[in-house]
Design a protein around this motif. Structure first.
Motif, PDB file in Angstrom:
ATOM      1  N   ARG A  77       0.826  -1.216   0.000  1.00  0.00           N
ATOM      2  CA  ARG A  77       0.000   0.000   0.000  1.00  0.00           C
ATOM      3  C   ARG A  77       0.860   1.265   0.000  1.00  0.00           C
ATOM      4  O   ARG A  77       0.507   2.276   0.610  1.00  0.00           O
ATOM      5  CB  ARG A  77      -0.956  -0.027   1.205  1.00  0.00           C
ATOM      6  CG  ARG A  77      -1.773  -1.319   1.302  1.00  0.00           C
ATOM      7  CD  ARG A  77      -3.258  -1.081   1.304  1.00  0.00           C
ATOM      8  NE  ARG A  77      -3.736  -0.439   2.499  1.00  0.00           N
ATOM      9  CZ  ARG A  77      -4.130  -1.097   3.611  1.00  0.00           C
ATOM     10  NH1 ARG A  77      -4.098  -2.427   3.648  1.00  0.00           N
ATOM     11  NH2 ARG A  77      -4.570  -0.431   4.649  1.00  0.00           N
ATOM     12  N   TYR A  90      -7.038   7.877   6.878  1.00  0.00           N
ATOM     13  CA  TYR A  90      -7.200   6.416   6.773  1.00  0.00           C
ATOM     14  C   TYR A  90      -8.668   6.080   6.512  1.00  0.00           C
ATOM     15  O   TYR A  90      -8.989   5.251   5.650  1.00  0.00           O
ATOM     16  CB  TYR A  90      -6.727   5.781   8.084  1.00  0.00           C
ATOM     17  CG  TYR A  90      -6.788   4.274   8.143  1.00  0.00           C
ATOM     18  CD1 TYR A  90      -6.068   3.486   7.256  1.00  0.00           C
ATOM     19  CD2 TYR A  90      -7.548   3.633   9.126  1.00  0.00           C
ATOM     20  CE1 TYR A  90      -6.123   2.099   7.335  1.00  0.00           C
ATOM     21  CE2 TYR A  90      -7.602   2.252   9.215  1.00  0.00           C
ATOM     22  CZ  TYR A  90      -6.883   1.491   8.315  1.00  0.00           C
ATOM     23  OH  TYR A  90      -6.940   0.121   8.401  1.00  0.00           O
ATOM     24  N   TYR A 140      -7.870 -10.626   5.448  1.00  0.00           N
ATOM     25  CA  TYR A 140      -7.748  -9.988   4.139  1.00  0.00           C
ATOM     26  C   TYR A 140      -8.387 -10.858   3.056  1.00  0.00           C
ATOM     27  O   TYR A 140      -8.145 -10.672   1.873  1.00  0.00           O
ATOM     28  CB  TYR A 140      -6.278  -9.710   3.802  1.00  0.00           C
ATOM     29  CG  TYR A 140      -5.658  -8.623   4.651  1.00  0.00           C
ATOM     30  CD1 TYR A 140      -6.213  -7.344   4.705  1.00  0.00           C
ATOM     31  CD2 TYR A 140      -4.512  -8.867   5.400  1.00  0.00           C
ATOM     32  CE1 TYR A 140      -5.648  -6.350   5.481  1.00  0.00           C
ATOM     33  CE2 TYR A 140      -3.933  -7.883   6.176  1.00  0.00           C
ATOM     34  CZ  TYR A 140      -4.507  -6.623   6.218  1.00  0.00           C
ATOM     35  OH  TYR A 140      -3.940  -5.639   6.992  1.00  0.00           O
ATOM     36  N   HIS A 173     -13.061  -8.224   9.910  1.00  0.00           N
ATOM     37  CA  HIS A 173     -12.056  -7.161   9.808  1.00  0.00           C
ATOM     38  C   HIS A 173     -12.663  -5.968   9.074  1.00  0.00           C
ATOM     39  O   HIS A 173     -12.430  -4.821   9.411  1.00  0.00           O
ATOM     40  CB  HIS A 173     -10.838  -7.710   9.054  1.00  0.00           C
ATOM     41  CG  HIS A 173      -9.614  -6.865   9.145  1.00  0.00           C
ATOM     42  ND1 HIS A 173      -8.522  -7.057   8.333  1.00  0.00           N
ATOM     43  CD2 HIS A 173      -9.289  -5.825   9.956  1.00  0.00           C
ATOM     44  CE1 HIS A 173      -7.582  -6.177   8.645  1.00  0.00           C
ATOM     45  NE2 HIS A 173      -8.029  -5.412   9.621  1.00  0.00           N
ATOM     46  N   PHE A 208     -12.716  -6.563  14.573  1.00  0.00           N
ATOM     47  CA  PHE A 208     -12.400  -5.141  14.524  1.00  0.00           C
ATOM     48  C   PHE A 208     -13.677  -4.405  14.902  1.00  0.00           C
ATOM     49  O   PHE A 208     -14.569  -4.218  14.085  1.00  0.00           O
ATOM     50  CB  PHE A 208     -11.940  -4.767  13.107  1.00  0.00           C
ATOM     51  CG  PHE A 208     -11.384  -3.371  12.957  1.00  0.00           C
ATOM     52  CD1 PHE A 208     -10.953  -2.620  14.037  1.00  0.00           C
ATOM     53  CD2 PHE A 208     -11.257  -2.810  11.688  1.00  0.00           C
ATOM     54  CE1 PHE A 208     -10.419  -1.343  13.872  1.00  0.00           C
ATOM     55  CE2 PHE A 208     -10.735  -1.538  11.510  1.00  0.00           C
ATOM     56  CZ  PHE A 208     -10.315  -0.797  12.601  1.00  0.00           C
ATOM     57  N   HIS A 236     -10.025  -5.855  18.479  1.00  0.00           N
ATOM     58  CA  HIS A 236      -9.420  -4.564  18.127  1.00  0.00           C
ATOM     59  C   HIS A 236     -10.454  -3.533  18.588  1.00  0.00           C
ATOM     60  O   HIS A 236     -11.575  -3.534  18.071  1.00  0.00           O
ATOM     61  CB  HIS A 236      -9.321  -4.389  16.624  1.00  0.00           C
ATOM     62  CG  HIS A 236      -8.192  -5.086  15.947  1.00  0.00           C
ATOM     63  ND1 HIS A 236      -8.128  -6.433  15.784  1.00  0.00           N
ATOM     64  CD2 HIS A 236      -7.087  -4.574  15.340  1.00  0.00           C
ATOM     65  CE1 HIS A 236      -7.029  -6.725  15.100  1.00  0.00           C
ATOM     66  NE2 HIS A 236      -6.384  -5.623  14.813  1.00  0.00           N
ATOM     67  N   GLN A 239      -9.716   2.115  18.724  1.00  0.00           N
ATOM     68  CA  GLN A 239      -8.566   2.639  17.970  1.00  0.00           C
ATOM     69  C   GLN A 239      -8.864   4.049  17.449  1.00  0.00           C
ATOM     70  O   GLN A 239      -8.066   4.963  17.595  1.00  0.00           O
ATOM     71  CB  GLN A 239      -8.218   1.718  16.789  1.00  0.00           C
ATOM     72  CG  GLN A 239      -7.037   2.250  15.966  1.00  0.00           C
ATOM     73  CD  GLN A 239      -6.703   1.419  14.737  1.00  0.00           C
ATOM     74  OE1 GLN A 239      -7.456   0.537  14.346  1.00  0.00           O
ATOM     75  NE2 GLN A 239      -5.581   1.702  14.112  1.00  0.00           N
ATOM     76  N   HIS A 259      -5.084  -1.833  20.721  1.00  0.00           N
ATOM     77  CA  HIS A 259      -5.138  -0.402  20.350  1.00  0.00           C
ATOM     78  C   HIS A 259      -5.469   0.449  21.574  1.00  0.00           C
ATOM     79  O   HIS A 259      -4.581   0.981  22.200  1.00  0.00           O
ATOM     80  CB  HIS A 259      -6.126  -0.118  19.201  1.00  0.00           C
ATOM     81  CG  HIS A 259      -5.627  -0.593  17.880  1.00  0.00           C
ATOM     82  ND1 HIS A 259      -4.562  -0.008  17.247  1.00  0.00           N
ATOM     83  CD2 HIS A 259      -6.036  -1.592  17.085  1.00  0.00           C
ATOM     84  CE1 HIS A 259      -4.334  -0.632  16.103  1.00  0.00           C
ATOM     85  NE2 HIS A 259      -5.222  -1.603  15.987  1.00  0.00           N
ATOM     86  N   ASP A 311       1.690  -5.036  15.201  1.00  0.00           N
ATOM     87  CA  ASP A 311       0.500  -4.841  14.351  1.00  0.00           C
ATOM     88  C   ASP A 311       0.894  -4.938  12.884  1.00  0.00           C
ATOM     89  O   ASP A 311       0.192  -4.383  12.015  1.00  0.00           O
ATOM     90  CB  ASP A 311      -0.179  -3.477  14.643  1.00  0.00           C
ATOM     91  CG  ASP A 311      -1.612  -3.396  14.129  1.00  0.00           C
ATOM     92  OD1 ASP A 311      -2.210  -4.445  13.844  1.00  0.00           O
ATOM     93  OD2 ASP A 311      -2.131  -2.268  14.010  1.00  0.00           O
ATOM     94  N   THR A 316      -1.597   0.345   8.175  1.00  0.00           N
ATOM     95  CA  THR A 316      -1.384   1.266   9.298  1.00  0.00           C
ATOM     96  C   THR A 316      -0.106   0.989  10.073  1.00  0.00           C
ATOM     97  O   THR A 316       0.249   1.768  10.959  1.00  0.00           O
ATOM     98  CB  THR A 316      -2.549   1.175  10.298  1.00  0.00           C
ATOM     99  OG1 THR A 316      -2.631  -0.179  10.764  1.00  0.00           O
ATOM    100  CG2 THR A 316      -3.857   1.548   9.651  1.00  0.00           C
TER     101      THR A 316
HETATM  102  N1  DI6 Z   1      -6.583  -2.334  12.798  1.00  0.00           N
HETATM  103  C1  DI6 Z   1      -5.393  -2.140  12.257  1.00  0.00           C
HETATM  104  O1  DI6 Z   1      -4.552  -1.409  12.684  1.00  0.00           O
HETATM  105  C2  DI6 Z   1      -5.265  -2.992  11.090  1.00  0.00           C
HETATM  106  N2  DI6 Z   1      -6.494  -3.695  11.121  1.00  0.00           N
HETATM  107  C3  DI6 Z   1      -7.218  -3.285  12.107  1.00  0.00           C
HETATM  108  O2  DI6 Z   1      -8.307  -3.728  12.362  1.00  0.00           O
HETATM  109  C4  DI6 Z   1      -5.139  -2.244   9.811  1.00  0.00           C
HETATM  110  C5  DI6 Z   1      -5.222  -3.154   8.649  1.00  0.00           C
HETATM  111  C6  DI6 Z   1      -5.021  -2.476   7.341  1.00  0.00           C
HETATM  112  O3  DI6 Z   1      -5.101  -1.226   7.205  1.00  0.00           O
HETATM  113  O4  DI6 Z   1      -4.763  -3.210   6.368  1.00  0.00           O
END
Ligand code: DI6
Ligand code: FE
Length: 407
Positions: A77, A90, A140, A173, A208, A236, A239, A259, A311, A316
């Motif tokens: 990325r 983001y 992913y 996710h 997430f 997660h 954050q 996070h 992470d 990120t």
């Molecule tokens: N938190 C993160 O920091 C990563 N996933 C998540 O749930 C970020 C994953 C990504 O941007 O590909």
């Protein structure tokens, strides 16, 4: 006493009880894969061993544990990195179909072998830094076939590299594009199809829980499905905003909450009560230039075990260095070097639910040990871009070569 391996003339940071627990002029005896005896040379009774490692005064620590990574992924990325430097956030990139989604497209297009080949040098970079166990998340794929393919890639890595891999299913996710607007239907797929399919293939289930991802109610449903299949859960949370995910997870006995930049003070005691580890991910907040910091002082005050992890992910936190994460935990979050080392050993083990097995140097634990060319353990958190690791013992044997050849 008869042992297979004796490591002598080392200063040992045992990390028992979360502090250095230093033993000067120490000796470690290993039988098979297990630590048999640890103590000062002066207390060692007569011993015969097949092999001896001369520490030459070096530091010994438990093998390091990176308890939170997304290190298996397709593509990269860098283009997004450029966008973010120009001021695009983001969340905006994610809303445009970039971010996690661009990695999902690349991951779906790759084979398991290609994913493993791409991840191998990243994992080797961690190994060079004394890492003996890492966790890897799916997430992913976002469809059954690709999530399974990611797990297959992890198995290929585990077969090819002398490192322990804990596998976590992170189907929740992001909402896959083909489910646009049908959040609940995707959560059904996660609960009713994906989790039952993954049960014997993974160690835990992660969600997430975030304004741009899954709600607290959806997180609860997914955790209930995981627990029906006897899988551990982790989250997660907090954050980018406070959604209460960490408190929910703690209430459900989660191993860890990661996070926590937006964690409210009142929820800290819930983590403490549940024994849920707080996983601090300083590289992600550095990368996103987040102003918010997890409430480290409160976490410390309440005795919440604080783990530190990379992470490692393409968006990120494109960082494959646990020592760098330790340094940033000190500089950006205010941990002491002692806390940072505990964060990648005893507390990281707890975050994986493996604290009975790894994370400290004491009798009965697995013989995963790193030796370092340093004069004090604080040095491990001091450097950026340099690993003073000189030898690794994993499961009682000297790990063949650190991927970097020492002359
Ligand atoms: N938190 C993160 O920091 C990563 N996933 C998540 O749930 C970020 C994953 C990504 O941007 O590909
Ligand atoms: Fe993450």
């Amino acid at each position: 006493m008869k042992a297979d391996l004796l490591i002598r003339d080392v200063a040992i940071a045992t990390m028992v009880e979360g502090g250095y627990g230093l033993i000067d002029d120490g000796v470690i005896l290993v039988s098979g894969e297990t630590i048999e005896w640890v103590g000062p040379a002066s207390e060692l009774a007569g011993t015969t061993t097949d092999s001896v490692i001369e520490g030459q005064g070096r530091l010994a620590t438990p093998g390091l544990i990176d308890c939170h990574t997304h290190i298996v992924f397709g593509g990269n990325r860098a283009g997004e990195f450029e966008q973010r430097l120009l001021g695009v956030s983001y969340a905006e990139i994610a809303a445009q179909g970039g971010g996690i989604f661009s990695t999902v497209r690349a991951t779906r297009a790759a084979t398991a072998r290609e994913l493993a080949d791409a991840a191998r040098p990243r994992v080797q970079n961690l190994m060079r830094e004394g890492v003996t166990t890492l966790e890897i998340k799916t997430g992913y794929g976002l469809d059954v076939a690709t999530e399974l393919k990611m797990i297959e890639a992890m198995a290929l890595l585990a077969g090819a590299l002398d490192v322990g891999i804990a596998k976590t299913f992170l189907g929740a996710h992001a909402l896959p594009p083909e489910y646009g607007g049908r959040q609940e239907a995707y959560v059904d797929l996660v609960c009713d199809t994906m989790i039952p399919t993954m049960t014997d293939l993974v160690d835990a289930v992660d969600v997430f829980c975030e304004s741009i991802a899954f709600t607290q109610a959806q997180t609860r449903r997914i955790f209930e499905a995981a627990q029906r299949h006897y899988l551990a859960v982790k989250v997660h949370a907090e954050q980018l905003s406070d959604t209460g995910g960490a408190a929910l997870a703690a209430g459900m006995g989660a191993l860890s909450a990661a996070h926590l930049e937006h964690l409210k003070a009142g929820d800290v005691s819930r983590l403490a009560k549940a024994g849920t580890a707080a996983v601090l991910l300083p590289v992600a907040l550095y990368y996103l230039r987040e102003e918010r910091r997890p409430p480290v002082d409160l976490l410390r005050e309440h005795g919440v075990p604080m783990a530190v992890a990379t992470d490692a992910n393409p968006g990120t936190s494109p960082c494959f260095s646990l020592l760098t994460a330790m340094n940033m935990a000190c500089v950006l979050l205010g941990l002491t070097p002692e806390e940072a080392l505990a964060g990648v050993t005893i507390h990281a083990a707890r975050a994986l639910g493996r604290h009975r097995d790894i994370g400290t140097i004491e009798p009965g634990k697995r013989a995963d040990i790193a030796l370092w060319d340093v004069a004090s353990p604080a040095e491990l958190s001091t450097y950026v871009g340099y690993s003073p690791c000189s030898l690794v013992v994993r499961r009682g044997h000297v790990r063949e070569v650190l991927p970097v050849a020492t002359p």
